[in-house]
Design a protein around this motif. Structure first.
Motif, PDB file in Angstrom:
ATOM      1  N   VAL A 163       9.387  -3.386  -8.685  1.00  0.00           N
ATOM      2  CA  VAL A 163       8.936  -2.955  -7.244  1.00  0.00           C
ATOM      3  C   VAL A 163       7.914  -2.055  -7.517  1.00  0.00           C
ATOM      4  O   VAL A 163       6.884  -2.280  -6.724  1.00  0.00           O
ATOM      5  CB  VAL A 163      10.219  -2.785  -6.189  1.00  0.00           C
ATOM      6  N   ILE A 164       8.243  -1.072  -7.872  1.00  0.00           N
ATOM      7  CA  ILE A 164       7.252   0.270  -7.957  1.00  0.00           C
ATOM      8  C   ILE A 164       6.013  -0.113  -8.844  1.00  0.00           C
ATOM      9  O   ILE A 164       4.935   0.142  -8.100  1.00  0.00           O
ATOM     10  CB  ILE A 164       8.024   1.367  -8.598  1.00  0.00           C
ATOM     11  N   VAL A 165       5.990  -0.742  -9.906  1.00  0.00           N
ATOM     12  CA  VAL A 165       4.831  -1.119 -10.658  1.00  0.00           C
ATOM     13  C   VAL A 165       4.025  -2.121  -9.856  1.00  0.00           C
ATOM     14  O   VAL A 165       2.934  -1.996  -9.772  1.00  0.00           O
ATOM     15  CB  VAL A 165       5.269  -1.615 -11.896  1.00  0.00           C
ATOM     16  N   ARG A 166       4.701  -3.104  -9.240  1.00  0.00           N
ATOM     17  CA  ARG A 166       3.844  -4.175  -8.583  1.00  0.00           C
ATOM     18  C   ARG A 166       3.105  -3.685  -7.382  1.00  0.00           C
ATOM     19  O   ARG A 166       2.014  -3.810  -7.076  1.00  0.00           O
ATOM     20  CB  ARG A 166       4.736  -5.303  -8.359  1.00  0.00           C
ATOM     21  N   GLU A 167       4.002  -2.593  -6.589  1.00  0.00           N
ATOM     22  CA  GLU A 167       3.356  -2.144  -5.548  1.00  0.00           C
ATOM     23  C   GLU A 167       1.978  -1.226  -5.919  1.00  0.00           C
ATOM     24  O   GLU A 167       0.910  -1.103  -5.191  1.00  0.00           O
ATOM     25  CB  GLU A 167       4.218  -1.268  -4.657  1.00  0.00           C
ATOM     26  N   LEU A 168       2.087  -0.429  -6.833  1.00  0.00           N
ATOM     27  CA  LEU A 168       1.239   0.390  -7.151  1.00  0.00           C
ATOM     28  C   LEU A 168      -0.141   0.174  -7.813  1.00  0.00           C
ATOM     29  O   LEU A 168      -1.171   0.071  -7.566  1.00  0.00           O
ATOM     30  CB  LEU A 168       1.709   1.635  -8.395  1.00  0.00           C
TER      31      LEU A 168
END
Length: 493
Positions: free
Chosen positions: A283-288
């Motif tokens: 989630v964090i990687v894809r959002e960033l």
């Protein structure tokens, strides 16, 4: 003291508030602030207030001459290249002291005072000297989205049209009845507004959004010569880098390449979100990555960067924000940077509605580390999400070993024996349990090749003793499944 004056005093100096002492006439620094406010997001200058918020006041008999002086100077073409708009308001404190509020709205031009461009940064007026800074300021003031610029010479041969097959697969996975699925290639490009009419020139053709999303590298280089995203791993070689990806691909390809790079160097971790197991890392990687790609200003010379270090993951990219400062859940007021590109990613299921990415970053950062991300918008949008505990442990271990270890597409970790901790074995176990009800020791060994098979079995035996796993001996092999305290394992980041 008037309510309005009290609010300004309580707020203090900042990006849109400035206190100035003033006698019978304003000083030169007042006009520098007027210039910087007009170039940034506008603001209020309180004449007659010290830097510490103490109301000193201005002489009542001088009020008219002060206001007239400011109007004359801002209208003088020998001092201001373009006259900024100013308005005045007289405020009084509880003891009758007079404060003149000079309100300056953000203007559409690039303003200079005595030949110098001033910009507002925090509570300071800063001289702008570099071409890159001036370009960013001009981009910020544009009401016209650069993604809509039409390049009449661009044809379908300049785009990677074969990528539309992968785009349709993503559309279908996100919405089996998506209306774009029944369209031809040309119709799809028009429905996505990648082909249209330039509002400024009247020309028709493919726009910058089409080139950014689907362009071949040579075409991208012609349209956006400085476009690239620089992703680096910097845990041991802090002055240089341990691994690097320079991505010049179009956005559809770049998304997968950059997500893959980040996932390679950030061990997976799971959290419980609303009773469901979710990968915090994903989630964090894809959002960033998504934000770094679709909400950037493509005509800016600033290079987008993604950095993974011992503390966490950081991104920075050129932005065109109307308001500068920290981005929090309380202050969240999202404005579209590239609505055509953002909509294309939304239809593919790679991003959601505007502002949802910020909320997801806050939620999963808190679930995983108990800490908030740090987000700030301005000429550049910067983001920092802290490293979860397991990731921090793995990062610390890399300092004592060869850091050439990497994660392949299958998820196997390669590198010298003994440079991975039990925490990483637990991480793999957690992932396996999320996919299947049971697994074998060899399934773990294949994915954590840096740890010997004997060490993996010892860790698994310890986890059985702790109740995190249960074992089922079957002949020569043993399978493992979740134990009574497996929730504690799967909840760890």
């Amino acid at each position: 003291m008037s309510d309005a004056l009290d609010r300004y005093i309580q707020t203090g100096e900042g990006i849109s508030v400035e206190f100035k002492r003033c006698g019978s006439q304003p000083g030169q620094d007042t006009f520098e602030t007027i210039c910087s406010f007009a170039n940034r997001q506008g603001g209020s200058i309180l004449l007659g207030v010290r830097d510490d918020g103490t109301v000193e006041g201005v002489p009542e008999t001088s009020a008219i001459s002060i206001e007239r002086n400011i109007s004359n100077v801002t209208s003088n073409p020998n001092l201001f290249n373009v006259s900024p708009l100013v308005e005045f308001e007289r405020l009084h404190d509880s003891e009758g002291g007079l404060v003149i509020r000079v309100w300056v709205p953000m203007g559409p031009s690039l303003y200079t005072f005595k030949g110098v461009v001033y910009d507002r940064v925090a509570d300071a007026d800063v001289r702008v000297k570099s071409d890159a800074q001036i370009t960013s300021m001009m981009a910020r003031k544009q009401g016209y989205y650069s993604e809509r610029t039409v390049y009449s010479w661009v044809t379908e041969d300049d785009l990677e049209m074969d990528l539309l097959g992968a785009v349709r697969d993503a559309l279908r996975a996100n919405d089996a009845d998506h209306p774009w699925l029944s369209l031809s290639d040309g119709e799809l490009l028009r429905a996505a507004r990648l082909y249209g009419r330039d509002q400024l020139t009247g020309e028709r053709g493919f726009n910058l959004a089409a080139v950014a999303l689907l362009g071949k590298e040579d075409t991208i280089l012609d349209v956006m010569p400085l476009y690239r995203t620089d992703a680096v791993l910097r845990r041991v070689e802090t002055d240089r880098y341990d691994d690097r990806l320079v991505c010049r691909s179009n956005l559809v390809r770049a998304y997968d390449e950059l997500v893959g790079f980040c996932e390679k160097w950030l061990p997976d971790s799971f959290v419980l979100d609303g009773g469901q197991r979710k990968s915090a890392r994903d989630v964090i990687v894809r959002e960033l990555v998504c934000n770094c790609l679709i909400h950037r200003e493509f005509v800016s010379p600033h290079i987008a960067r993604i950095t993974i270090d011992r503390e966490g993951i950081r991104t920075s990219n050129a932005s065109r924000a109307l308001f500068a400062g920290p981005v929090t859940l309380e202050s969240l007021d999202p404005t579209p940077k590239n609505p055509i590109i953002a909509n294309f990613f939304t239809q593919m299921g790679r991003s959601e509605e505007l502002g949802s990415g910020t909320r997801s970053l806050y939620r999963f950062s808190r679930l995983c580390t108990g800490r908030d991300p740090v987000l700030e918008d301005g000429d550049q949008f910067t983001a920092f999400v802290p490293v979860p505990p397991v990731m921090a442990s793995a990062a610390g271990n890399e300092g004592d070993h060869d850091v050439t270890a990497s994660v392949g597409e299958s998820g196997a970790v390669g590198g010298p024996k003994g440079n991975r901790t039990r925490a990483e074995v637990e991480n793999v176990v957690d992932d396996l349990l999320s996919r299947s009800s049971s697994f074998a020791a060899t399934d773990v060994s294949e994915r954590v090749a840096a740890v010997s098979g004997r060490t993996v079995r010892r860790y698994l035996a310890d986890m059985v003793k702790e109740g995190k796993l249960a074992s089922d001996p079957r002949g020569r092999s043993t399978t493992y499944r979740a134990g009574n305290s497996a929730d504690g394992l799967s909840g760890d980041c």
